[in-house]
Design an enzyme around this catalytic site. Structure first.
Site, PDB file in Angstrom:
ATOM      1  N   LYS A 160       3.361  -3.765  -7.045  1.00 51.38           N
ATOM      2  CA  LYS A 160       3.230  -3.457  -5.611  1.00 51.38           C
ATOM      3  C   LYS A 160       4.488  -3.984  -4.925  1.00 51.38           C
ATOM      4  O   LYS A 160       4.509  -5.094  -4.398  1.00 51.38           O
ATOM      5  CB  LYS A 160       1.946  -4.091  -5.057  1.00 51.38           C
TER       6      LYS A 160
HETATM    7  N1  PMP Z   1      -2.120   2.746  -4.285  1.00 52.30           N
HETATM    8  C1  PMP Z   1      -1.178   2.308  -3.430  1.00 52.30           C
HETATM    9  C2  PMP Z   1       0.176   2.938  -3.448  1.00 52.30           C
HETATM   10  C3  PMP Z   1      -1.475   1.280  -2.530  1.00 52.30           C
HETATM   11  O1  PMP Z   1      -0.558   0.845  -1.666  1.00 52.30           O
HETATM   12  C4  PMP Z   1      -2.770   0.726  -2.521  1.00 52.30           C
HETATM   13  C5  PMP Z   1      -3.099  -0.369  -1.537  1.00 52.30           C
HETATM   14  N2  PMP Z   1      -2.776  -1.636  -2.035  1.00 52.30           N
HETATM   15  C6  PMP Z   1      -3.718   1.218  -3.428  1.00 52.30           C
HETATM   16  C7  PMP Z   1      -3.349   2.222  -4.292  1.00 52.30           C
HETATM   17  C8  PMP Z   1      -5.095   0.638  -3.485  1.00 52.30           C
HETATM   18  O2  PMP Z   1      -5.058  -0.662  -4.023  1.00 52.30           O
HETATM   19  P1  PMP Z   1      -6.099  -1.803  -3.591  1.00 52.30           P
HETATM   20  O3  PMP Z   1      -7.451  -1.206  -3.726  1.00 52.30           O
HETATM   21  O4  PMP Z   1      -5.856  -2.911  -4.550  1.00 52.30           O
HETATM   22  O5  PMP Z   1      -5.782  -2.158  -2.183  1.00 52.30           O
END
Ligand code: PMP
Length: 308
Positions: A160
């Protein structure tokens, strides 16, 4: 865009006034995109405020840093505690937490010195439902972007990292320009990948499908929670390649994310999905998910970390 604000920000180990948490314009991160971050929600529950999946988010933060060989000069345990401290110091009962590690004053040049240490900030503030409360109840209209998600072995979508969100911005901006609430993207094989900041799920004939991690997605923690909650409800979840046309003939289609939570999709590319409103399986998953915070769903996984 929501303008956010709180009293204090945790900056390299100290809680300082929000307005003093600044960096120099020559910071490495501004020029080369060198940051990794998390988004975490704090919910009010009958046992007091709790942070949802705090430990897993902090592990993902450290894993993102590891992929980029970025040295965060704190332990995971210290960052977990710092997240709690930041919410408490701002006297927030409900919050969105944003830990962000970045290369700051490490000198000019693309390749940071091998001994460079990342800076780490943690902000906590109010952030309402990302796509609005109406979206959670009634759904959103999305469009498939002309922009693909990142190709494997270019920029790792499993990290991320701040830089990845340039791709997300292209997807989301294009969607808005075309009158959609949000954009979703395909991977370079033109199979469904993810939204600009959400994972995607399709329901057909009672089975729940989601793109595999090989489809250039971030492996979301809400996605992972949906796997568990679906199991509780007796539904099968299959990680499978999903074609664009499968979205058009889905019974239900929804997206998940920390900021987004669980949002039904009522149309794709102007084509109505199922009944065009919140479908029964999406609704059941929402109830289980939000039940974790109202106390209706037993947290047998230990996903809730109390603030105090
Ligand atoms: N994909 C992307 C590109 C994201 O930015 C997020 C948000 N963090 C998610 C998927 C979903 O991840 P999470 O459920 O851990 O927030």
């Amino acid at each position: 865009m929501a303008k956010v604000n709180a009293e204090l920000i945790w900056f390299n180990g100290k809680l300082i006034p929000w307005q003093d948490a600044t960096v120099h314009v020559m910071s490495h991160v501004l020029h080369y995109g060198s940051s990794v971050f998390e988004g975490i929600r704090v919910y009010k529950t009958p046992q007091g405020s709790c942070i949802f999946r705090l430990h897993e988010h902090i592990t993902r933060l450290f894993n993102s840093a590891k992929i980029y060989r970025m040295d965060i000069p704190f332990t995971e345990k210290q960052v977990v505690q710092a997240c709690k401290d930041t919410v408490n110091a701002n006297k927030l009962e409900v919050a969105y937490l944003r830990p962000l590690a970045f290369l700051g004053d490490v000198g000019m040049g693309l390749r940071a010195p091998l001994d460079a240490k990342a800076d780490l900030i943690i902000a906590a503030f109010h952030w309402d439902a990302y796509l609005g409360n109406d979206a959670i109840e009634n759904g959103v209209n999305v469009g498939v972007s002309s922009w693909n998600r990142l190709a494997p072995n270019t920029m790792p979508t499993g990290a991320k990292a701040g830089g990845n969100y340039l791709s997300s911005q292209l997807i989301s901006m294009e969607a808005k320009r075309h009158g959609y609430d949000e954009g979703i993207a395909m991977d370079i094989n033109n199979q469904i990948s993810e939204g600009s900041g959400q994972n995607l799920f399709v329901v057909r004939h009672g089975i729940i499908y989601t793109p595999p991690t090989s489809a250039s997605i971030l492996s979301g923690l809400t996605r992972d929670a949906v796997f568990e909650l679906a199991k509780e409800l007796g539904y099968e979840v299959r990680e499978e390649t999903i074609s664009r046309e499968a979205l058009y003939i889905a019974d239900e289609f929804f997206m998940t994310g920390t900021a987004t939570e669980i949002v039904p999709i009522k149309s794709v590319d102007g084509i109505k999905v199922g009944s065009g409103s919140l479908g029964p399986i999406t609704k059941a998953l929402q109830e289980k998910f939000f039940g974790l915070f109202s106390g209706k769903t037993h947290d047998k996984w230990g996903w809730l970390t109390p603030l105090n």
